[in-house]
Design a protein around this motif. Structure first.
Motif, PDB file in Angstrom:
ATOM      1  N   ILE A 248       0.845  -1.198   0.000  1.00 25.95           N
ATOM      2  CA  ILE A 248       0.000   0.000   0.000  1.00 25.95           C
ATOM      3  C   ILE A 248       0.876   1.241   0.000  1.00 25.95           C
ATOM      4  N   ALA A 249       1.857   1.262   0.918  1.00 22.84           N
ATOM      5  CA  ALA A 249       2.693   2.453   1.067  1.00 22.84           C
ATOM      6  C   ALA A 249       3.426   2.771  -0.232  1.00 22.84           C
ATOM      7  N   LEU A 250       3.988   1.733  -0.885  1.00 24.33           N
ATOM      8  CA  LEU A 250       4.741   1.978  -2.128  1.00 24.33           C
ATOM      9  C   LEU A 250       3.821   2.501  -3.236  1.00 24.33           C
ATOM     10  N   SER A 251       2.625   1.933  -3.330  1.00 24.29           N
ATOM     11  CA  SER A 251       1.699   2.385  -4.366  1.00 24.29           C
ATOM     12  C   SER A 251       1.305   3.831  -4.145  1.00 24.29           C
ATOM     13  N   VAL A 252       0.963   4.161  -2.891  1.00 27.54           N
ATOM     14  CA  VAL A 252       0.531   5.522  -2.595  1.00 27.54           C
ATOM     15  C   VAL A 252       1.697   6.482  -2.803  1.00 27.54           C
ATOM     16  N   LEU A 253       2.883   6.038  -2.377  1.00 27.88           N
ATOM     17  CA  LEU A 253       4.064   6.878  -2.546  1.00 27.88           C
ATOM     18  C   LEU A 253       4.284   7.180  -4.029  1.00 27.88           C
ATOM     19  N   GLY A 254       4.193   6.141  -4.855  1.00 30.46           N
ATOM     20  CA  GLY A 254       4.396   6.325  -6.287  1.00 30.46           C
ATOM     21  C   GLY A 254       3.421   7.322  -6.870  1.00 30.46           C
ATOM     22  N   LEU A 255       2.149   7.141  -6.553  1.00 32.83           N
ATOM     23  CA  LEU A 255       1.142   8.030  -7.119  1.00 32.83           C
ATOM     24  C   LEU A 255       1.276   9.446  -6.591  1.00 32.83           C
ATOM     25  N   SER A 256       1.645   9.588  -5.310  1.00 30.86           N
ATOM     26  CA  SER A 256       1.743  10.949  -4.785  1.00 30.86           C
ATOM     27  C   SER A 256       2.983  11.645  -5.338  1.00 30.86           C
ATOM     28  N   LEU A 257       4.056  10.878  -5.564  1.00 28.04           N
ATOM     29  CA  LEU A 257       5.229  11.466  -6.227  1.00 28.04           C
ATOM     30  C   LEU A 257       4.862  11.910  -7.640  1.00 28.04           C
ATOM     31  N   LEU A 258       4.130  11.042  -8.333  1.00 32.36           N
ATOM     32  CA  LEU A 258       3.708  11.361  -9.685  1.00 32.36           C
ATOM     33  C   LEU A 258       2.861  12.631  -9.682  1.00 32.36           C
ATOM     34  N   GLY A 259       1.972  12.725  -8.689  1.00 29.15           N
ATOM     35  CA  GLY A 259       1.126  13.916  -8.575  1.00 29.15           C
ATOM     36  C   GLY A 259       1.968  15.167  -8.381  1.00 29.15           C
ATOM     37  N   ASP A 260       2.976  15.069  -7.511  1.00 30.45           N
ATOM     38  CA  ASP A 260       3.863  16.217  -7.267  1.00 30.45           C
ATOM     39  C   ASP A 260       4.586  16.617  -8.536  1.00 30.45           C
ATOM     40  N   GLY A 261       5.114  15.607  -9.232  1.00 34.11           N
ATOM     41  CA  GLY A 261       5.844  15.884 -10.460  1.00 34.11           C
ATOM     42  C   GLY A 261       4.943  16.559 -11.478  1.00 34.11           C
ATOM     43  N   LEU A 262       3.727  16.030 -11.617  1.00 40.31           N
ATOM     44  CA  LEU A 262       2.784  16.610 -12.576  1.00 40.31           C
ATOM     45  C   LEU A 262       2.403  18.025 -12.173  1.00 40.31           C
ATOM     46  N   ARG A 263       2.332  18.253 -10.861  1.00 44.30           N
ATOM     47  CA  ARG A 263       1.932  19.572 -10.385  1.00 44.30           C
ATOM     48  C   ARG A 263       2.977  20.610 -10.799  1.00 44.30           C
ATOM     49  N   ASP A 264       4.249  20.258 -10.611  1.00 47.47           N
ATOM     50  CA  ASP A 264       5.310  21.187 -11.014  1.00 47.47           C
ATOM     51  C   ASP A 264       5.174  21.540 -12.487  1.00 47.47           C
ATOM     52  N   ARG A 265       4.762  20.564 -13.278  1.00 42.35           N
ATOM     53  CA  ARG A 265       4.650  20.749 -14.724  1.00 42.35           C
ATOM     54  C   ARG A 265       3.412  21.521 -15.140  1.00 42.35           C
ATOM     55  N   PHE A 266       2.259  20.997 -14.656  1.00 37.78           N
ATOM     56  CA  PHE A 266       0.990  21.442 -15.241  1.00 37.78           C
ATOM     57  C   PHE A 266       0.181  22.373 -14.351  1.00 37.78           C
ATOM     58  N   ASP A 267       0.580  22.499 -13.117  1.00 35.32           N
ATOM     59  CA  ASP A 267      -0.240  23.296 -12.206  1.00 35.32           C
ATOM     60  C   ASP A 267       0.651  24.221 -11.390  1.00 35.32           C
ATOM     61  N   PRO A 268       1.365  25.116 -12.076  1.00 36.57           N
ATOM     62  CA  PRO A 268       2.347  25.927 -11.368  1.00 36.57           C
ATOM     63  C   PRO A 268       1.699  26.828 -10.318  1.00 36.57           C
ATOM     64  N   ARG A 269       0.440  27.180 -10.498  1.00 37.12           N
ATOM     65  CA  ARG A 269      -0.189  28.072  -9.512  1.00 37.12           C
ATOM     66  C   ARG A 269      -0.820  27.309  -8.356  1.00 37.12           C
ATOM     67  N   HIS A 270      -0.666  25.979  -8.374  1.00 32.99           N
ATOM     68  CA  HIS A 270      -1.153  25.126  -7.276  1.00 32.99           C
ATOM     69  C   HIS A 270      -2.632  25.311  -7.000  1.00 32.99           C
ATOM     70  N   GLU A 271      -3.426  25.109  -8.063  1.00 32.33           N
ATOM     71  CA  GLU A 271      -4.866  25.223  -7.867  1.00 32.33           C
ATOM     72  C   GLU A 271      -5.480  23.903  -7.375  1.00 32.33           C
ATOM     73  N   SER A 272      -4.762  22.828  -7.596  1.00 35.13           N
ATOM     74  CA  SER A 272      -5.255  21.551  -7.079  1.00 35.13           C
ATOM     75  C   SER A 272      -4.998  21.495  -5.578  1.00 35.13           C
ATOM     76  N   GLU A 273      -5.764  20.667  -4.889  1.00 30.85           N
ATOM     77  CA  GLU A 273      -5.652  20.611  -3.435  1.00 30.85           C
ATOM     78  C   GLU A 273      -4.750  19.440  -3.011  1.00 30.85           C
ATOM     79  N   PRO A 274      -3.819  19.731  -2.112  1.00 31.71           N
ATOM     80  CA  PRO A 274      -2.955  18.644  -1.640  1.00 31.71           C
ATOM     81  C   PRO A 274      -3.693  17.769  -0.626  1.00 31.71           C
ATOM     82  N   ILE A 275      -4.398  16.787  -1.120  1.00 35.78           N
ATOM     83  CA  ILE A 275      -5.149  15.910  -0.215  1.00 35.78           C
ATOM     84  C   ILE A 275      -4.184  15.090   0.629  1.00 35.78           C
ATOM     85  N   LEU A 276      -3.061  14.756   0.030  1.00 37.32           N
ATOM     86  CA  LEU A 276      -2.070  13.957   0.756  1.00 37.32           C
ATOM     87  C   LEU A 276      -0.877  14.830   1.054  1.00 37.32           C
TER      88      LEU A 276
END
Lengths: 276, 495, 315
Positions: A248-276
């Protein structure tokens, strides 16, 4: 201004998530043993050459169960995020297009949903429909709808004030047309980021729900229920509790890292909410 | 700010060091009893939950008669009684010094009130049928109660000794759920909801004083926590210990004693006999042959259970071993299914109530039946839904549950019971049994009943639910067997 | 302002009531007769009817809900038919477990997360920063109930230092009560601390980039002073917002951890009450959760007004 080099979170997240997807796909074609194959004489074996991660209290192969569990976690996560997008994005667009009482109602609804933890929704649904994975999907999706509606609304409002949207409206394009042609593409990045983060959160929630017995029913293996079973054997076979949790931890870690990476790329103004 | 973090860590470390748990050094006038479930309230006359009786029976409340550790009827609140020759009139004489915990005298008026309340129109007694034969209750003097029955009832004295028949006072009957006022040798001290009930010795008790001054019932539902509580010494005795996988560990440990008792709980794979394809006896027999009891008992109960082949406990003298009728024979099971027209098997739903024996056995049975082509979908349900849909609504294919009522094979004669089983042969036997007094003939009839339900393969007969008590080696006087749901600690002491 | 507050309060009261209504409707439809559950398999039709009448279940559903709503206005939350006690006292008793647990977890999370975040920000790019960020990432990915399980394994099963579950009650003394809460609190605190670390680090870095901070640094004010006087007060705003949000989530989300550690808290009360079809209890708990979330978000708003270091505009 923005760095264009490939970020570490993006790569690490993509690798971990890719591995998860691969394992899930592989489990469709091959697992070391049938995940439901019971062999009581071979129960509670420690990891070894026959069973790489050992066996559980019925002698089932832990690795095979984890592999099928990956498929399940991904499936429930994907379904709940897809439902969240289907429900949340139109709601959010509506809120952005018609501020006023609708805006207010959406805010109240969010309040309400925070008071309704996914667990409560899942328990009620289970009592209503009988047990099954559908309840877990619905309970998590409800939360996702609320978050995605809010994020969509916030991001869409900004887009709608822009000149090209106003021009398009002046040219007679209807509100849904505007939303489809102009707004959605503009906020797609933010939504993708949010969806990834929610995906990670959904895997965590699903684990909690199936730990409580509110998700998929046996004998289909799920990580959460493997943990529930393992708790009884904490004194005799503690590793049984370690592997599913690590998965579970590895899967969640992977997806949350991916989310962070995508955020730097596509959401520079941080309009999405950091649920995790 | 960094200092704050250190302080918190230091405080946590201090907590860890300062509060080691461990009750091994506890004084020997107290007893901590572990229980899996917490009672919803403490009035045994107003609920079926076994946990109520497990705290209150004989400890807080007393019935007229009492059931002892061997299952025999012995004096309770009534020190003696006589039965008329026609079996219709019971005359009870109460103990002279019996008093309720609030100091009031317990006399015949209280007995009349209790019996009339249990059988009256407003009664919410879970076992109202126990009182159905009572015609009148008379109180010629404060110590004498005369109960007249409308028909003979061979089990009347046994039923009057159950928790549902305890004697309560009119003044406190409505508040007993929270503040139980009985006549027992212990009284309630405190109830920390969700965790424990504490009883203290009643100094005014008129009978023999119990050796224990204080009894604590602790409610621990989690199996790992049950084991930990015993190992750490927090719990002195755990009757009905349900964590079978840990028993080996306790059997080997000289600090503990493990009591293996007999139980009345026949664990069944209940089959809906009215529903297709289970209405075909060949299908039901196939199910029996598809189940490997040895593996089941090993896998689900870690070897701690006796197999059964019919609906009868192996410890009773009338028991017949009929496990051979449904011996494990998967090839035969497949053949029977093919004969019944299900060569490719079929799909069905197995609904499982919460207890761990049911959940684990269910998973194993699903795997076993899959081997012969019966594909089961498992549905784990809570008791509320199980009672409503499965038991009362009879809307199910298969379910798995232990029937713990003593001597209950007669349920197969009930026309509206959830098995949906109808058999003229069984009904005739049951009818004769109810009219038969000759002991030898009764044995023969009971054995015939066992054979009929086994031959008809009414249900999958799995195993007798074990009753195991795990306790510290120094505890004596706990009941090893469970003739009824109770933890009578009045005779418990430390060696 | 008062108008705004009033509207917000009213809106909230209405949505909380709607939540209770939803719970009521669902539990009314759900299969499972509470009277049957209480009286068990040998219950007779007449005893079931008598018990239903005693519990008021023989009245139409609409009447029962209106009656319950009316009781609310008088501060009466109804009676639990399982425990035969007023819901208010039952809930208060469970809150005495859940609230300290959530507060303890939050205190641990803040005590660990905020200093670590500031520390990492101050050493941006270094090894320490990397490790703290690693904790921030990993901590949120780990299910809290799994941590609870592992903690029980280590501290209760293997070492025997702490109870494996249960709660002796505050009457048993503060020490034993806290000992029962510490493992679940740590389990709950780890993911929260991880979130706080990430947020604090980001907030501090953001503030460090602000002009007035640069000015202060340029004027030769020491690092620590800059951090304490200028950076932290600003960073506190997003931190308190998050802490407020987390508190709501914590209270609502302890269900699983309470189950792992068999703590008699609100979460277990809620799951048990649904199992027992004890509608009034479920309604009471849902209402309470709703009110708690509202109270905390109001508190956070008020805190912002106090903490905001920027000059206040004349209203």
């Amino acid at each position: 201004m923005r760095r264009r080099r490939t970020s570490f979170p993006l790569v690490a997240g993509a690798v971990l998530t890719g591995a998860l997807v691969l394992v899930a796909l592989l489990s469709l074609a091959w697992t070391p043993y049938a995940p439901e194959a019971v062999r009581v004489v071979a129960r509670l074996r420690p990891p070894g050459p026959d069973h790489w991660l050992g066996t559980d209290h019925f002698g089932r192969d832990v690795l095979s169960m984890l592999m099928v569990g990956a498929r399940l976690s991904l499936g429930i996560g994907a379904a709940s995020v897809a439902l969240g997008l289907l429900g949340g994005v139109p709601l959010g667009l509506l809120g952005a297009a018609r501020p006023g009482w609708w805006d207010e109602a959406a805010g109240r609804m969010a309040d309400l949903l925070f008071a309704f933890p996914a667990v409560l929704v899942a328990i009620l649904l289970t009592a209503l429909n009988g047990p099954g994975a559908g309840n877990a999907v619905a309970a998590i999706a409800l939360f996702n709808v609320a978050v995605l509606a809010r994020v969509t609304q916030g991001a869409a409002k900004g887009v709608m004030r822009r000149d090209f949207v106003r021009a398009s409206q002046a040219l007679g394009r209807g509100p849904w047309g505007v939303a489809w042609v102009h707004v959605l593409p503009a906020i797609a990045g933010v939504l993708a980021v949010q969806a990834t983060v929610l995906f990670a959160a959904a895997i965590l929630s699903e684990a909690g729900l199936s730990y409580l017995g509110l998700g998929v029913q046996p004998p289909v293996p799920s990580w959460g229920r493997m943990l529930e079973d393992a708790q009884t054997f904490l004194t005799r076979a503690p590793l049984l509790a370690v592997f599913p949790g690590a998965a579970i931890a590895l899967s969640v870690l992977g997806l949350s890292l991916l989310g962070d990476g995508l955020r730097d790329r596509f959401d520079p103004r941080h309009e999405s909410e950091p649920i995790l | 700010m960094g200092g704050m973090g250190k302080a918190a860590v230091a405080a946590a470390a201090l907590l860890l060091a300062a509060w080691p748990v461990g009750g091994w050094a506890q004084g020997h006038s107290g007893l901590v009893v572990g229980m899996q479930l917490e009672p919803p309230h403490l009035d045994p006359t107003a609920g079926a939950a076994g946990a109520i009786d497990e705290v209150t029976y004989a400890n807080l409340f007393e019935p007229l008669t009492r059931i002892d550790a061997a299952g025999a009827v012995v004096p309770g609140l009534a020190e003696r009684w006589t039965v008329s020759d026609d079996g219709l009139t019971y005359t009870f004489t109460l103990r002279p010094g019996a008093r309720f915990h609030d100091g009031s005298v317990c006399d015949s008026a209280d007995v009349k009130f209790s019996l009339d309340r249990a059988r009256g129109p407003q009664s919410v007694n879970a076992q109202k049928a126990y009182f159905a034969a009572i015609d009148t209750v008379e109180t010629p003097d404060p110590r004498t109660v005369v109960v007249r029955l409308s028909r003979p009832d061979g089990l009347f004295l046994f039923h009057m000794g159950q928790g549902d028949a305890v004697i309560v006072a009119q003044e406190t009957a409505d508040t007993n759920k929270q503040k139980p006022i009985g006549t027992g040798p212990f009284k309630l001290d405190r109830w920390a909801a969700g965790d424990r009930v504490e009883l203290v010795r009643n100094p005014d008790y008129d009978g023999p004083k119990p050796a224990l001054e204080r009894v604590t019932f602790r409610f621990i539902s989690d199996p790992a926590a049950q084991v930990a509580a015993l190992l750490s010494g927090d719990v002195d005795t755990f009757p009905q210990f349900g964590t079978y996988e840990a028993l080996d560990q306790f059997r080997k440990d000289p600090r503990f004693a493990v009591l293996d008792g007999t139980s009345e709980g026949e664990t069944l794979l209940v089959i809906n006999n009215a529903r297709k394809p289970f209405d075909d006896v060949r299908v039901r027999r196939a199910i029996g042959h598809a189940i490997d009891r040895t593996t089941l008992i090993d896998g689900a109960m870690f070897g701690t259970a006796k197999p059964i082949g019919s609906h009868f406990p192996p410890h009773r003298p009338e028991y017949v071993d009929l496990t051979g009728l449904s011996a494990y024979a998967p090839a035969k099971a497949r053949a029977l299914l093919a004969e019944a027209g299900y060569k490719d098997g079929f799909d069905a739903v197995l609904r499982l109530p919460p207890p761990i024996y049911a959940r684990r056995s269910g998973e194993l049975i699903a795997a076993m039946l899959a081997e012969v082509g019966i594909r089961l979908r498992i549905e784990n349900v809570e008791w509320a839904a199980w009672l409503e849909r499965t038991f009362k609504g009879r809307d199910f294919d298969l379910t798995l549950v232990a029937h713990t009522e003593p001597l209950d094979i007669g349920i197969y004669a009930r026309p509206d019971y959830y098995f949906n089983y109808r058999s003229d042969r069984f009904n005739a036997t049951e009818d004769e049994l109810s009219r038969t007094l000759d002991p030898a003939r009764r044995v023969a009839l009971l054995q015939q009943e066992q054979r009929i339900v086994a031959e008809d393969a009414v249900n999958g007969f799995l195993f007798q639910l074990p009753v195991v008590t795990v306790q510290k080696a120094g505890v004596t006087g706990m009941w090893p067997n469970r003739p009824l749901q109770a933890n009578d600690v009045t005779g418990v002491s430390w060696k | 302002m008062i108008h705004y507050l009033g509207r917000r309060l009213l809106g909230f009261a209405v949505s909380a009531w709607v939540a209770a209504l939803a719970v009521f409707v669902v539990l009314d439809v759900v299969p499972g007769d509470p009277a049957l559950l209480i009286l068990g398999t040998e219950a007779q039709p007449d005893t079931l009817a008598a018990l239903r009448a005693q519990m008021g279940l023989d009245r139409p559903a609409a009447e029962r809900f209106v009656r319950w709503s009316g009781g609310l206005l008088r501060g009466d939350f109804g009676t639990s038919h399982t425990y035969n006690r007023p819901v208010a006292s039952l809930v208060a008793e469970r809150l005495a477990v859940t609230l300290p647990l959530a507060l303890l977890a939050l205190a641990l999370a803040v005590a660990v997360g905020v200093p670590l975040g500031v520390w990492a920000a101050a050493r941006r790019g270094g090894i320490a920063d990397g490790m703290v960020r690693g904790f921030g990432r990993l901590g949120v990915a780990v299910p809290n109930f799994w941590i609870a399980m592992l903690l029980i394994w280590v501290f209760s099963v293997a070492l025997g230092w702490l109870p494996a579950g249960g709660f002796p009650g505050w009457q048993a003394g503060t020490g034993p009560a806290l000992a029962a809460l510490i493992l679940p609190a740590v389990a709950l605190a780890v993911p929260e601390a991880a979130i706080l670390v990430r947020l604090t680090r980001a907030a501090v870095l953001d503030t460090l980039r602000e002009d007035y901070v640069r000015t202060a640094t340029a004027k030769g004010v020491g690092r620590r002073v800059v951090l304490r006087r200028h950076v932290l007060p600003n960073a506190l705003i997003p931190i308190t917002t998050l802490v407020g949000l987390q508190f709501g989530f914590l209270v609502a989300g302890v269900v699983v951890v309470e189950n792992v550690c068999t703590l008699p808290g609100l979460g277990r009360l809620l799951t048990q009450a649904i199992g027992q079809r004890d509608v009034t209890v479920v309604q009471g708990v849902v209402l309470l959760l709703a009110v708690l979330v509202m109270a905390v978000s109001a508190l956070v708003d008020a805190l912002h007004a106090v903490l905001d270091p920027r000059p206040r505009r004349a209203a």
